[in-house]
Design an enzyme around this catalytic site. Structure first.
Site, PDB file in Angstrom:
ATOM      1  N   GLU A  45       0.827  -1.215   0.000  1.00 19.58           N
ATOM      2  CA  GLU A  45       0.000   0.000   0.000  1.00 19.58           C
ATOM      3  C   GLU A  45       0.859   1.262   0.000  1.00 19.58           C
ATOM      4  OE1 GLU A  45      -3.038  -0.430   3.025  1.00 19.58           O
ATOM      5  OE2 GLU A  45      -4.186  -1.656   1.624  1.00 19.58           O
ATOM      6  N   HIS A  52       0.015   7.269  -6.382  1.00 21.99           N
ATOM      7  CA  HIS A  52      -1.198   8.092  -6.331  1.00 21.99           C
ATOM      8  C   HIS A  52      -0.886   9.523  -5.920  1.00 21.99           C
ATOM      9  CE1 HIS A  52      -4.444   4.878  -6.786  1.00 21.99           C
ATOM     10  NE2 HIS A  52      -3.280   4.312  -7.069  1.00 21.99           N
ATOM     11  N   HIS A 183       3.188  -4.094  -9.697  1.00 26.06           N
ATOM     12  CA  HIS A 183       2.084  -5.027  -9.450  1.00 26.06           C
ATOM     13  C   HIS A 183       2.564  -6.455  -9.180  1.00 26.06           C
ATOM     14  CE1 HIS A 183      -1.388  -2.324 -11.224  1.00 26.06           C
ATOM     15  NE2 HIS A 183      -0.868  -1.849 -10.108  1.00 26.06           N
ATOM     16  N   THR A 184       3.880  -6.685  -9.190  1.00 20.10           N
ATOM     17  CA  THR A 184       4.408  -7.988  -8.757  1.00 20.10           C
ATOM     18  C   THR A 184       4.391  -8.118  -7.230  1.00 20.10           C
ATOM     19  OG1 THR A 184       6.243  -9.569  -8.982  1.00 20.10           O
ATOM     20  CG2 THR A 184       6.872  -7.297  -8.657  1.00 20.10           C
ATOM     21  N   THR A 203       3.174 -14.502  -6.420  1.00 21.44           N
ATOM     22  CA  THR A 203       4.234 -14.245  -5.439  1.00 21.44           C
ATOM     23  C   THR A 203       4.221 -12.784  -4.981  1.00 21.44           C
ATOM     24  OG1 THR A 203       5.721 -13.839  -7.313  1.00 21.44           O
ATOM     25  CG2 THR A 203       5.797 -16.040  -6.314  1.00 21.44           C
ATOM     26  N   ASP A 208       9.575 -10.364  -8.251  1.00 22.64           N
ATOM     27  CA  ASP A 208      10.072 -11.198  -9.344  1.00 22.64           C
ATOM     28  C   ASP A 208       9.346 -10.853 -10.642  1.00 22.64           C
ATOM     29  OD1 ASP A 208       7.546 -12.164  -8.881  1.00 22.64           O
ATOM     30  OD2 ASP A 208       8.201 -14.072  -8.033  1.00 22.64           O
TER      31      ASP A 208
HETATM   32  C1  HEM Z   1      -2.346   1.931 -15.464  1.00 18.99           C
HETATM   33  C2  HEM Z   1      -1.924   2.265 -14.276  1.00 18.99           C
HETATM   34  C3  HEM Z   1      -2.428   1.646 -13.025  1.00 18.99           C
HETATM   35  C4  HEM Z   1      -3.676   1.222 -12.698  1.00 18.99           C
HETATM   36  C5  HEM Z   1      -4.940   1.302 -13.540  1.00 18.99           C
HETATM   37  C6  HEM Z   1      -3.599   0.649 -11.372  1.00 18.99           C
HETATM   38  C7  HEM Z   1      -4.670   0.123 -10.680  1.00 18.99           C
HETATM   39  C8  HEM Z   1      -4.588  -0.512  -9.464  1.00 18.99           C
HETATM   40  C9  HEM Z   1      -5.705  -1.083  -8.748  1.00 18.99           C
HETATM   41  C10 HEM Z   1      -7.151  -1.051  -9.221  1.00 18.99           C
HETATM   42  C11 HEM Z   1      -5.232  -1.634  -7.613  1.00 18.99           C
HETATM   43  C12 HEM Z   1      -6.027  -2.381  -6.549  1.00 18.99           C
HETATM   44  C13 HEM Z   1      -6.413  -1.487  -5.394  1.00 18.99           C
HETATM   45  C14 HEM Z   1      -7.328  -2.215  -4.439  1.00 18.99           C
HETATM   46  O1  HEM Z   1      -8.401  -2.630  -4.881  1.00 18.99           O
HETATM   47  O2  HEM Z   1      -6.948  -2.414  -3.265  1.00 18.99           O
HETATM   48  C15 HEM Z   1      -3.812  -1.420  -7.596  1.00 18.99           C
HETATM   49  C16 HEM Z   1      -2.969  -1.847  -6.605  1.00 18.99           C
HETATM   50  C17 HEM Z   1      -1.646  -1.519  -6.549  1.00 18.99           C
HETATM   51  N1  HEM Z   1      -0.953  -0.681  -7.413  1.00 18.99           N
HETATM   52 FE1  HEM Z   1      -1.596  -0.049  -9.193  1.00 18.99          FE
HETATM   53  N2  HEM Z   1      -2.312   0.727 -10.927  1.00 18.99           N
HETATM   54  C18 HEM Z   1      -1.571   1.340 -11.887  1.00 18.99           C
HETATM   55  C19 HEM Z   1      -0.231   1.674 -11.809  1.00 18.99           C
HETATM   56  C20 HEM Z   1       0.535   1.518 -10.676  1.00 18.99           C
HETATM   57  C21 HEM Z   1       1.838   2.099 -10.484  1.00 18.99           C
HETATM   58  C22 HEM Z   1       2.557   2.981 -11.498  1.00 18.99           C
HETATM   59  C23 HEM Z   1       2.266   1.720  -9.252  1.00 18.99           C
HETATM   60  C24 HEM Z   1       3.537   2.030  -8.518  1.00 18.99           C
HETATM   61  C25 HEM Z   1       4.629   2.394  -9.071  1.00 18.99           C
HETATM   62  C26 HEM Z   1       1.231   0.873  -8.690  1.00 18.99           C
HETATM   63  C27 HEM Z   1       1.318   0.205  -7.493  1.00 18.99           C
HETATM   64  C28 HEM Z   1       0.320  -0.593  -6.961  1.00 18.99           C
HETATM   65  C29 HEM Z   1       0.502  -1.435  -5.803  1.00 18.99           C
HETATM   66  C30 HEM Z   1       1.812  -1.674  -5.060  1.00 18.99           C
HETATM   67  C31 HEM Z   1      -0.752  -2.005  -5.527  1.00 18.99           C
HETATM   68  C32 HEM Z   1      -1.096  -2.979  -4.408  1.00 18.99           C
HETATM   69  C33 HEM Z   1      -1.680  -2.306  -3.188  1.00 18.99           C
HETATM   70  C34 HEM Z   1      -2.014  -3.335  -2.115  1.00 18.99           C
HETATM   71  O3  HEM Z   1      -1.606  -4.493  -2.222  1.00 18.99           O
HETATM   72  O4  HEM Z   1      -2.683  -2.956  -1.162  1.00 18.99           O
HETATM   73  N3  HEM Z   1       0.194   0.802  -9.573  1.00 18.99           N
HETATM   74  N4  HEM Z   1      -3.441  -0.723  -8.734  1.00 18.99           N
HETATM   75 CA    CA Z   2       5.683 -11.284  -7.450  1.00 19.06          CA
HETATM   76 MN    MN Z   3      -4.393  -3.524   0.305  1.00 13.37          MN
END
Ligand code: HEM
Ligand code: CA
Ligand code: MN
Length: 345
Positions: A45, A52, A183-184, A203, A208
């Site tokens: 997060e 964000h 997203h890994t 994972t 990875d």
């Molecule tokens: C096209 C661009 C992106 C879209 C549409 C997107 C969308 C999302 C969505 C919908 C979630 C799930 C949130 C939830 O339901 O809890 C998510 C999680 C996440 N995003 Fe993205 N994301 C994008 C780009 C990025 C970028 C650029 C980063 C960081 C550099 C990022 C890092 C993360 C991380 C680490 C999570 C996991 C959060 C958790 O496990 O609680 N995302 N993203």
């Molecule tokens: Ca992974």
């Molecule tokens: Mn979460």
């Protein structure tokens, strides 16, 4: 040349005395935010929060800029300082949890919210085996205003819209794909509310290339209560798939970059690090900042080998890149399994 180092009052050494303030913050974060150095929910997060906050910058909207900074300040901590209204923006659903966890730590230290958000993200990523050691630059002033609404991409956006939004902050399509390596180490709580903590790859505690591999597998099922906005079919039980990730892996503009990270840990690390370095200073000038990267811990090497999940074969790969074949991988032995959720903490 020999780099001169300073010894901080707390005993650690760093290249610049101005970075000494970060060591107590580092200890506090590891102990009280990341459960003693884990790569879990709060790390995921905190990384999401870096994005964000940083993406809240629009040169187009800034044409109308007045003293209120109408285009947003980028990586300025506005998600914290102006959490009202930013946490109410639809794309920010769920970020209130980590903001609430970070705020008391920020209050204990002499650090701006903008610096803290990016510092916590970089420290958090370092807890994940296989991650690059991210750059960290110090020096973001306190935000003057909230970000405008509508600047954070949503998973139901088209790739044309996603690439256009990132182009506005000067990111190329390959850089967008590199950022998605994030997203890994990720899970979704709010895409399908019936299955909180469902990861994007098998994972979520390891940085990875499995995200890039598994995203290319044919989608065959919905892991929870069916199809939700921005969601498409997953390859496995226990994994949730975003429409944008699946489409970036298949679109002509991005599929070859996507595939280039498959089983190429070094390329993924290098390009993710470079893209994160750029993202972390959106709205700022590198020349005005102090390099405190040596405060970030050195991550452990990756755990495990690039593989197909058990029960899958190369026939399940949807080849998208037109100019290179998907690398040949073997599947884990045994029957197909369901991926466990990331536990809440
Ligand atoms: C096209 C661009 C992106 C879209 C549409 C997107 C969308 C999302 C969505 C919908 C979630 C799930 C949130 C939830 O339901 O809890 C998510 C999680 C996440 N995003 Fe993205 N994301 C994008 C780009 C990025 C970028 C650029 C980063 C960081 C550099 C990022 C890092 C993360 C991380 C680490 C999570 C996991 C959060 C958790 O496990 O609680 N995302 N993203
Ligand atoms: Ca992974
Ligand atoms: Mn979460």
């Amino acid at each position: 040349a020999v780099t001169k180092r300073v010894t901080c009052a707390t005993g650690q050494t760093t290249a610049n005395a101005a970075c000494c303030v970060l060591f107590p913050v580092l200890d506090d974060i590891q102990e009280n935010l990341f459960d003693g150095g884990e790569c879990g929910e709060e790390v995921h997060e905190s990384l999401r929060l870096t994005f964000h906050d940083a993406i809240g910058f629009s040169p187009t909207k800034a044409i109308f800029t007045d003293i209120f900074n109408a285009g947003g300040g980028g990586a300025d901590g506005s998600v914290i300082t102006f959490d009202d209204p930013e946490t109410s923006f639809p794309a920010n659903l769920g970020i209130d949890d980590i903001i609430d966890a970070q705020k008391p730590i920020i209050a204990r230290h002499n650090i701006t919210p903008g610096d803290f958000v990016q510092f916590a993200g970089a420290v958090g990523v370092s807890n994940c085996p296989g991650a690059p050691r991210l750059e960290f630059l110090l020096g973001r002033p306190v935000a003057k205003a909230a970000s405008p609404i509508g600047l954070v991409p949503e998973p139901f956006d088209t790739i044309t819209d996603v690439l256009a939004r990132f182009a506005e902050v000067n990111f190329s399509p390959p850089e967008v794909v590199a950022l998605l390596a994030s997203h890994t180490i990720a899970a979704a709580d709010h895409v399908d509310e019936s299955i909180p903590g469902t990861p994007f790859d098998s994972t979520p505690g390891i940085f990875d290339t499995q995200l890039f591999i598994e995203m290319q597998l044919r989608g065959v099922l919905f892991p929870g209560d069916g199809s939700n906005p921005g969601q498409v079919e997953s390859p496995l039980e226990g994994i949730i798939r975003l429409n944008t990730d699946a489409t970036l892996a298949r679109d002509d503009r991005t599929s070859c970059t996507w595939q280039s990270f498959v089983n190429n840990q070094a390329k993924m690390q290098t390009e993710f690090r470079a893209a994160m370095a750029k993202m972390a200073i959106i709205g700022h000038s590198r020349a005005n900042m102090i390099d405190c990267s040596d405060v970030i811990p050195v991550p452990k090497p990756v755990v495990g080998k690039a593989h197909l999940p058990a029960g899958k074969s190369m026939h399940d790969i949807e080849q998208a890149c037109a100019t290179a074949a998907f690398p040949t991988l073997t599947a884990d032995p045994g029957p197909q399994t369901s991926v466990p959720a990331v536990p809440p903490s």
